[in-house]
Design a protein around this motif. Structure first.
Motif, PDB file in Angstrom:
ATOM      1  N   ASP A 157      23.935  41.768  32.224  1.00 36.11           N
ATOM      2  CA  ASP A 157      24.944  42.161  32.076  1.00 36.11           C
ATOM      3  C   ASP A 157      25.768  43.402  32.204  1.00 36.11           C
ATOM      4  O   ASP A 157      27.423  42.541  32.467  1.00 36.11           O
ATOM      5  N   LEU A 158      25.216  44.047  32.097  1.00 32.88           N
ATOM      6  CA  LEU A 158      25.877  45.428  32.664  1.00 32.88           C
ATOM      7  C   LEU A 158      26.246  45.478  33.862  1.00 32.88           C
ATOM      8  O   LEU A 158      27.602  45.518  34.055  1.00 32.88           O
ATOM      9  N   ALA A 159      25.418  44.477  34.761  1.00 34.59           N
ATOM     10  CA  ALA A 159      25.987  44.739  36.380  1.00 34.59           C
ATOM     11  C   ALA A 159      27.043  43.816  36.278  1.00 34.59           C
ATOM     12  O   ALA A 159      28.068  44.002  37.207  1.00 34.59           O
ATOM     13  N   LEU A 160      27.073  42.654  35.280  1.00 35.10           N
ATOM     14  CA  LEU A 160      28.233  41.932  35.567  1.00 35.10           C
ATOM     15  C   LEU A 160      29.578  42.263  35.598  1.00 35.10           C
ATOM     16  O   LEU A 160      31.021  42.006  35.367  1.00 35.10           O
ATOM     17  N   ALA A 161      29.910  43.534  34.417  1.00 34.40           N
ATOM     18  CA  ALA A 161      30.587  43.853  33.677  1.00 34.40           C
ATOM     19  C   ALA A 161      31.231  45.277  35.013  1.00 34.40           C
ATOM     20  O   ALA A 161      31.960  45.073  35.274  1.00 34.40           O
ATOM     21  N   LEU A 162      30.170  45.775  35.142  1.00 36.46           N
ATOM     22  CA  LEU A 162      30.432  46.380  36.801  1.00 36.46           C
ATOM     23  C   LEU A 162      31.983  45.366  37.631  1.00 36.46           C
ATOM     24  O   LEU A 162      32.194  46.451  38.081  1.00 36.46           O
ATOM     25  N   VAL A 163      30.994  44.331  38.129  1.00 39.82           N
ATOM     26  CA  VAL A 163      31.299  43.854  38.698  1.00 39.82           C
ATOM     27  C   VAL A 163      32.863  43.713  38.427  1.00 39.82           C
ATOM     28  O   VAL A 163      33.700  43.243  39.119  1.00 39.82           O
ATOM     29  N   GLU A 164      32.695  42.858  37.314  1.00 35.49           N
ATOM     30  CA  GLU A 164      35.025  42.525  36.658  1.00 35.49           C
ATOM     31  C   GLU A 164      35.300  43.468  37.212  1.00 35.49           C
ATOM     32  O   GLU A 164      36.501  43.372  36.961  1.00 35.49           O
ATOM     33  N   ASP A 165      34.519  45.045  36.396  1.00 34.97           N
ATOM     34  CA  ASP A 165      35.578  46.689  36.111  1.00 34.97           C
ATOM     35  C   ASP A 165      36.262  46.422  37.634  1.00 34.97           C
ATOM     36  O   ASP A 165      36.756  46.700  37.820  1.00 34.97           O
ATOM     37  N   ASP A 166      35.346  46.172  38.809  1.00 37.68           N
ATOM     38  CA  ASP A 166      35.872  46.340  40.337  1.00 37.68           C
ATOM     39  C   ASP A 166      36.870  45.560  40.817  1.00 37.68           C
ATOM     40  O   ASP A 166      38.140  45.711  41.151  1.00 37.68           O
ATOM     41  N   HIS A 167      36.428  44.271  40.581  1.00 34.88           N
ATOM     42  CA  HIS A 167      37.464  42.688  40.742  1.00 34.88           C
ATOM     43  C   HIS A 167      37.750  41.799  40.181  1.00 34.88           C
ATOM     44  O   HIS A 167      37.546  40.626  40.766  1.00 34.88           O
ATOM     45  N   GLY A 168      37.324  42.055  39.519  1.00 37.93           N
ATOM     46  CA  GLY A 168      38.076  40.830  38.147  1.00 37.93           C
ATOM     47  C   GLY A 168      37.284  39.373  37.624  1.00 37.93           C
ATOM     48  O   GLY A 168      35.706  39.682  37.967  1.00 37.93           O
ATOM     49  N   HIS A 169      37.931  39.566  36.354  1.00 33.23           N
ATOM     50  CA  HIS A 169      37.027  38.083  35.879  1.00 33.23           C
ATOM     51  C   HIS A 169      36.127  36.834  36.811  1.00 33.23           C
ATOM     52  O   HIS A 169      35.364  36.424  36.754  1.00 33.23           O
ATOM     53  N   GLU A 170      36.863  36.063  38.421  1.00 33.42           N
ATOM     54  CA  GLU A 170      37.153  35.418  38.826  1.00 33.42           C
ATOM     55  C   GLU A 170      35.745  35.533  39.522  1.00 33.42           C
ATOM     56  O   GLU A 170      34.773  34.880  39.837  1.00 33.42           O
ATOM     57  N   VAL A 171      35.322  36.765  40.268  1.00 34.11           N
ATOM     58  CA  VAL A 171      34.418  37.252  40.651  1.00 34.11           C
ATOM     59  C   VAL A 171      32.868  37.213  40.516  1.00 34.11           C
ATOM     60  O   VAL A 171      31.829  36.993  40.235  1.00 34.11           O
ATOM     61  N   ALA A 172      33.376  37.872  38.230  1.00 31.61           N
ATOM     62  CA  ALA A 172      32.040  37.990  38.372  1.00 31.61           C
ATOM     63  C   ALA A 172      32.118  36.379  37.504  1.00 31.61           C
ATOM     64  O   ALA A 172      30.931  36.404  37.560  1.00 31.61           O
ATOM     65  N   TYR A 173      32.801  35.569  37.448  1.00 29.56           N
ATOM     66  CA  TYR A 173      32.527  34.749  36.666  1.00 29.56           C
ATOM     67  C   TYR A 173      31.047  33.968  37.671  1.00 29.56           C
ATOM     68  O   TYR A 173      30.802  32.915  37.480  1.00 29.56           O
ATOM     69  N   ASP A 174      32.065  33.704  38.961  1.00 29.66           N
ATOM     70  CA  ASP A 174      31.605  33.148  40.082  1.00 29.66           C
ATOM     71  C   ASP A 174      29.655  33.264  39.998  1.00 29.66           C
ATOM     72  O   ASP A 174      28.762  32.890  40.440  1.00 29.66           O
ATOM     73  N   ALA A 175      29.889  35.434  40.249  1.00 31.13           N
ATOM     74  CA  ALA A 175      27.967  35.520  40.562  1.00 31.13           C
ATOM     75  C   ALA A 175      27.298  35.188  39.148  1.00 31.13           C
ATOM     76  O   ALA A 175      26.490  34.940  39.211  1.00 31.13           O
TER      77      ALA A 175
END
Length: 313
Positions: A157-175
Motif C-alpha cells: 500500500d505504501l509503494a502504491l501511494a509513492l507511485v501515485e505521488d509520482d505519477h498519479g492515480h491511474e498509474v497506481a491503479y493499473d499497478a
C-alpha cells in the motif's frame, strides 16, 4: 528513471522487500536496486536468499528500509546507519516498511516525526526512541519527506501511494489491478481496517454511501437510510451500489461491521454483547454468526489469537 534503493540486512522480512519491489517494477518507471552493507547473498528471516548490491555512493531518489527480526542487529551496524543518514540527506524521500522504522529511528531521521510500524512493535518503538511520535493505527503515514508503513503487506500500500505521488492515480491503479489488489488502502485506514476487497465506487452518490458506512459502522444503515444519503430511491441505490461495489448494500454494511468488530476484539476487552450493540448487530449471537461466516472463527477465538501474538511480539 527514478532510482529506488531497497535496504535489507540479515534477518529481513522478505515480503517487506518483494511486495513493494514488485509494485514499482509493475509500472516500468523505476530503477530498483536491492542494497545491503555487504554485497552478496542476504538471508531473510524465512531463509530466502536475496542477492544485494553494496551501498551505492550516490544514494538514490527514494530509499526504502525493510523490517524484520534482524533489525536490532542492523541498528548496531555503524556503516549502514551512517550510509542511511547520508543517503536520506540526498534523497527525495525516505521510507520504511514494518520494523524498518527502527533503523530510521536509530539514525535520528524520525526525531520529532509522526510514524507507524507493525502494531506488535508499537510499544517497543515508542520506548526505545522517545523523540519519535508513534501512531500504529494507520497503515502508513507521510510526515514531510519521510514515509513509514505498518507490517508486511502494508508495504505494498505504501509503494502504491509513492507511485501515485509520482505519477498519479491511474498509474497506481493499473499497478494495483495487475497485482489483483484492486486499489491501495488509504494511509489513514486502520491496520485492521476495510481491506483490499473494498472496490472504489465510480460515482459520487455511491462513494458517499461507502464513506458514511465506513465512518460509523454501527450507525443506522438500512436501505432507506442509505438511499436518503445517496439521494436515490432504495431500488435505484440497490442496483447501482451492487454494480459499482460488487455486493448489495446490506452485505457491504455487514462486512464493514465485522472488520470493525475485528479491530475492537484485537485491541480491547469490550464484551461481545456490548460490542454487538455498539456496531449495529443488535445481539451477540448475530455478531457471532456474521463473524464466523466472514472470518471463519468465533469472536472469542479471534481475540485470543491477537492476545497470543502480542505476548510473543
Amino acid at each position: 528513471m527514478h532510482r529506488v534503493a531497497f535496504v535489507i540486512f540479515d534477518g529481513f522480512q522478505s515480503l517487506d522487500l518483494t511486495g513493494p519491489f514488485e509494485v514499482f517494477q509493475y509500472t516500468g518507471r523505476y530503477d530498483c536496486r536491492v542494497v545491503a552493507a555487504e554485497p552478496g547473498p542476504v538471508r531473510s528471516s524465512s531463509g530466502l536468499l536475496v542477492h544485494a548490491e553494496g551501498l551505492p555512493d550516490g544514494g538514490a531518489d527514494t530509499v526504502i528500509v525493510s523490517g524484520g527480526r534482524g533489525v536490532e542487529a542492523a541498528c548496531r551496524d555503524e556503516r549502514l546507519t551512517g550510509w542511511l543518514t547520508a543517503a536520506a540527506g540526498k534523497a527525495r524521500r525516505t521510507a520504511s516498511v514494518c520494523s524498518g522504522a527502527f533503523l530510521l529511528a536509530e539514525t535520528g531521521l524520525l526525531d520529532g516525526r509522526r510514524v507507524t510500524t507493525h502494531w506488535a512493535r508499537e510499544r517497543q518503538l515508542r520506548e526505545t526512541y522517545p523523540r519519535v511520535t508513534v501512531d500504529c493505527d494507520p497503515i502508513f503515514i507521510r510526515d514531510g519527506d519521510v514515509w513509514t508503513s505498518a507490517g508486511v503487506t502494508a508495504g505494498m500500500d505504501l509503494a502504491l501511494a509513492l507511485v501515485e505521488d509520482d505519477h498519479g492515480h491511474e498509474v497506481a491503479y493499473d499497478a494495483a489491478r495487475e497485482m489483483v489488489m484492486f486499489l491501495r488502502r488509504p494511509g489513514s485506514q486502520s491496520q485492521f481496517g476495510v481491506s483490499l476487497w473494498a472496490v472504489r465506487p465510480k460515482s459520487d452518490p455511491i462513494r458517499d454511501v461507502v464513506q458514511t458506512v465506513q465512518a460509523d459502522p454501527g450507525g443506522r444503515h438500512s436501505i432507506a437510510d442509505l438511499a436518503e444519503c445517496a439521494g436515490l430511491s432504495p431500488r435505484h441505490l440497490q442496483r447501482r451500489f451492487t454494480g459499482e461495489v460488487g455486493m448489495p448494500p446490506a452485505a457491504y454494511v455487514e462486512r464493514v461491521r465485522v472488520e470493525a468488530a475485528g479491530r475492537a476484539l484485537a485491541e480491547g476487552d469490550e464484551p461481545v454483547e456490548a460490542l454487538a450493540r455498539r456496531l449495529g448487530f443488535g445481539t451477540g449471537e448475530t455478531l457471532r454468526r456474521a463473524f464466523h461466516r466472514q472470518v471463519g472463527v468465533a469472536p472469542s477465538d479471534y481475540r485470543e489469537r491477537f492476545r497470543a501474538l502480542k505476548e510473543h511480539a
